[in-house]
Design an enzyme around this catalytic site. Structure first.
Site, PDB file in Angstrom:
ATOM      1  N   ARG A 146       0.794  -1.232   0.000  1.00  0.00           N
ATOM      2  CA  ARG A 146       0.000   0.000   0.000  1.00  0.00           C
ATOM      3  C   ARG A 146       0.828   1.284   0.000  1.00  0.00           C
ATOM      4  O   ARG A 146       1.908   1.327   0.579  1.00  0.00           O
ATOM      5  CB  ARG A 146      -0.909   0.012   1.240  1.00  0.00           C
ATOM      6  CG  ARG A 146      -1.954  -1.061   1.162  1.00  0.00           C
ATOM      7  CD  ARG A 146      -2.747  -1.231   2.434  1.00  0.00           C
ATOM      8  NE  ARG A 146      -3.745  -2.278   2.242  1.00  0.00           N
ATOM      9  CZ  ARG A 146      -3.476  -3.593   2.303  1.00  0.00           C
ATOM     10  NH1 ARG A 146      -2.252  -4.010   2.592  1.00  0.00           N
ATOM     11  NH2 ARG A 146      -4.420  -4.473   2.068  1.00  0.00           N
ATOM     12  N   HIS A 148      -0.916  -2.521  -4.609  1.00  0.00           N
ATOM     13  CA  HIS A 148      -0.377  -3.438  -5.618  1.00  0.00           C
ATOM     14  C   HIS A 148      -0.321  -2.854  -7.034  1.00  0.00           C
ATOM     15  O   HIS A 148      -0.661  -3.523  -8.014  1.00  0.00           O
ATOM     16  CB  HIS A 148      -1.180  -4.742  -5.616  1.00  0.00           C
ATOM     17  CG  HIS A 148      -1.000  -5.576  -4.381  1.00  0.00           C
ATOM     18  ND1 HIS A 148       0.133  -5.546  -3.609  1.00  0.00           N
ATOM     19  CD2 HIS A 148      -1.838  -6.478  -3.782  1.00  0.00           C
ATOM     20  CE1 HIS A 148      -0.005  -6.400  -2.591  1.00  0.00           C
ATOM     21  NE2 HIS A 148      -1.176  -6.963  -2.668  1.00  0.00           N
ATOM     22  N   HIS A 170       3.451 -12.741  -5.405  1.00  0.00           N
ATOM     23  CA  HIS A 170       2.314 -12.883  -4.496  1.00  0.00           C
ATOM     24  C   HIS A 170       1.729 -14.295  -4.561  1.00  0.00           C
ATOM     25  O   HIS A 170       0.526 -14.466  -4.731  1.00  0.00           O
ATOM     26  CB  HIS A 170       1.259 -11.831  -4.853  1.00  0.00           C
ATOM     27  CG  HIS A 170       0.341 -11.471  -3.735  1.00  0.00           C
ATOM     28  ND1 HIS A 170      -0.422 -12.399  -3.066  1.00  0.00           N
ATOM     29  CD2 HIS A 170       0.072 -10.270  -3.160  1.00  0.00           C
ATOM     30  CE1 HIS A 170      -1.130 -11.774  -2.144  1.00  0.00           C
ATOM     31  NE2 HIS A 170      -0.851 -10.494  -2.173  1.00  0.00           N
ATOM     32  N   ASP A 213      -1.766  -9.870   8.419  1.00  0.00           N
ATOM     33  CA  ASP A 213      -1.588  -9.153   7.152  1.00  0.00           C
ATOM     34  C   ASP A 213      -0.599  -8.033   7.451  1.00  0.00           C
ATOM     35  O   ASP A 213      -0.948  -6.858   7.396  1.00  0.00           O
ATOM     36  CB  ASP A 213      -2.948  -8.633   6.648  1.00  0.00           C
ATOM     37  CG  ASP A 213      -2.884  -8.153   5.205  1.00  0.00           C
ATOM     38  OD1 ASP A 213      -1.767  -8.132   4.642  1.00  0.00           O
ATOM     39  OD2 ASP A 213      -3.932  -7.790   4.646  1.00  0.00           O
ATOM     40  N   GLU A 221       5.347 -12.130   1.106  1.00  0.00           N
ATOM     41  CA  GLU A 221       5.679 -11.213   0.012  1.00  0.00           C
ATOM     42  C   GLU A 221       6.882 -10.371   0.414  1.00  0.00           C
ATOM     43  O   GLU A 221       6.752  -9.410   1.167  1.00  0.00           O
ATOM     44  CB  GLU A 221       4.475 -10.317  -0.277  1.00  0.00           C
ATOM     45  CG  GLU A 221       3.179 -11.080  -0.474  1.00  0.00           C
ATOM     46  CD  GLU A 221       1.945 -10.270  -0.063  1.00  0.00           C
ATOM     47  OE1 GLU A 221       1.841  -9.085  -0.428  1.00  0.00           O
ATOM     48  OE2 GLU A 221       1.084 -10.813   0.645  1.00  0.00           O
TER      49      GLU A 221
HETATM   50  C1  GLA Z   1      -1.598  -8.313   0.227  1.00  0.00           C
HETATM   51  C2  GLA Z   1      -2.255  -7.355   1.146  1.00  0.00           C
HETATM   52  C3  GLA Z   1      -3.579  -7.889   1.565  1.00  0.00           C
HETATM   53  C4  GLA Z   1      -4.440  -8.174   0.346  1.00  0.00           C
HETATM   54  C5  GLA Z   1      -3.710  -9.098  -0.579  1.00  0.00           C
HETATM   55  C6  GLA Z   1      -4.446  -9.324  -1.861  1.00  0.00           C
HETATM   56  O1  GLA Z   1      -1.159  -9.408   0.881  1.00  0.00           O
HETATM   57  O2  GLA Z   1      -1.473  -7.024   2.252  1.00  0.00           O
HETATM   58  O3  GLA Z   1      -4.222  -6.976   2.419  1.00  0.00           O
HETATM   59  O4  GLA Z   1      -4.705  -6.977  -0.331  1.00  0.00           O
HETATM   60  O5  GLA Z   1      -2.451  -8.614  -0.873  1.00  0.00           O
HETATM   61  O6  GLA Z   1      -5.775  -9.662  -1.673  1.00  0.00           O
END
Ligand code: GLA
Length: 372
Positions: A100, A125, A199, A272, A337
């Protein structure tokens, strides 16, 4: 002499038999008629990786379990078009900026750039049509000690609002030691920001389709970057000790994922979050280990990046039907990631995401598979 020749011939044969091979094939076409290609890397130890030109995506990854049974251990779709119709970055190469950027804004040398906001108030992304939705070119394919494919993409100056023409390559290679190596490289014509990553959604149970709650995860990270309610880092680097984010020794994913006393778990709907990988960024070092206890499959990941986003498929809601028409549900996969930290263009004290003309960007990831 004769024995020598015979031995040499035998050695030659062995070398040949053990070589990893790369095979090019079609992978259907998109609704608009665009042809998609794939390259399958196969080694002599039973592993294979299929990479397609749409999004330089790792479309399948076949890995033997402890009894030698082979299964695909990454989520995705059977056809290329589905990757565009129901996109969720399955196996994709993500860019220009993976993760982000707050409010879709950043400044570079006094100029403010505005990007699309496609994740609540934030940019996610790479925007509406990021690198995951672009057609990459196959530059080269080779077999040998490593089976290898090099894919490239040229992102035009201004694409999705980012400055500079960016030339990107993604190199996937597979060797007989069950190591899949992925290297992203880039150069730019103007100062810009970037964060390229892969990813993949790993489910090491393969077609047995168990969720990942029983996976044992180790993260070589003493600290993580806490986020606000929109998953933008607050700027803090917090010690994981004593929190549900402490994976310095192996823990079951499911043990603490529902601990809503932790505000960070509430914000992420689970995990996350960006973990700060121990050791010096820029050198390849261990970042994570995932073990699926039933199949015995183990994945160890090494990275050069400063951080790794650990995401447990929290947004999978059972409405995505993947390979073999299997519904993907929350907690069905682990994503790891590797990259710079989220929103680093807006945090001067985070590792930089800036690339200048004349510099080379490199992000290397090694996924090593074994059984326990
Ligand atoms: C990343 C983000 C998540 C989500 C995924 C895709 O991992 O951190 O919040 O957006 O990608 O769904």
């Amino acid at each position: 002499m004769r024995t020598l020749i015979a031995t040499a011939a035998l050695l030659g044969l062995c070398a040949q038999a053990q070589a990893a091979t790369a095979t090019r094939s079609g992978f259907g076409q998109l609704a608009d008629g665009t042809k998609v290609e794939a390259v399958t890397l196969t080694n002599s130890a039973g592993m294979s990786a299929k990479i397609m030109t749409l999004g330089a995506t790792l479309q399948s990854l076949v890995v033997p379990d402890k009894s030698g049974h082979k299964d695909d251990v990454v989520l995705g779709y059977d056809t290329a078009q589905e990757y565009l119709s129901r996109p969720d970055y399955f196996g994709a190469s993500v860019g220009r900026y993976a993760n982000r950027i707050a409010k879709g804004k950043f400044a570079l040398d006094g100029k403010t750039y505005t990007l699309v906001t496609n994740d609540g108030p934030n940019h996610l992304h790479g925007g509406t049509k990021g690198f995951d939705k672009r057609m990459w070119k196959i530059d080269s394919v080779s077999s040998g000690t490593d089976a290898k494919v090099v894919l490239s993409y040229v992102s035009a100056d201004g694409e999705e609002g980012y400055p500079g023409e960016l030339k990107v390559t993604a190199t996937y290679s597979l060797n007989d030691q069950n190591e899949l190596k992925l290297e992203y490289r880039a150069t730019t014509s103007k100062p810009t920001v970037l964060n390229l990553t892969n990813h993949s959604y790993f489910n090491l149970s393969g077609n047995d389709a168990r969720d990942v709650m029983g996976n044992m995860v180790t993260l070589h990270a003493a600290r993580f970057t806490p986020v606000d309610a929109t998953l933008i880092p607050t700027g803090e680097r917090k010690a994981v000790s004593g929190t549900v984010f402490d994976f310095q020794t192996a823990h079951r994913v499911g043990d603490r994922i529902r601990d809503a006393r932790d505000q960070q778990i509430r914000f992420g709907r689970g995990y996350d979050h960006n973990f700060i990988v121990d050791g010096a960024a820029g050198t390849l070092r261990p970042a994570a280990r995932v073990e699926e206890p039933v199949s015995g499959r183990v994945m160890e990941m090494s990275v050069t990046a400063p951080g790794v986003q650990f995401y447990t498929g929290n947004f999978l809601d059972g409405t995505y039907f993947g390979k073999g028409q299997r519904a993907y549900r929350q907690g069905d996969a682990i994503c790891l990631e590797p990259g710079v930290f989220p929103d680093s263009p807006n945090h001067a004290d985070f590792p930089t995401s800036r690339l200048n003309p004349g510099q080379s960007y490199v992000n290397t990831i090694v996924y090593k598979f074994s059984t326990h």
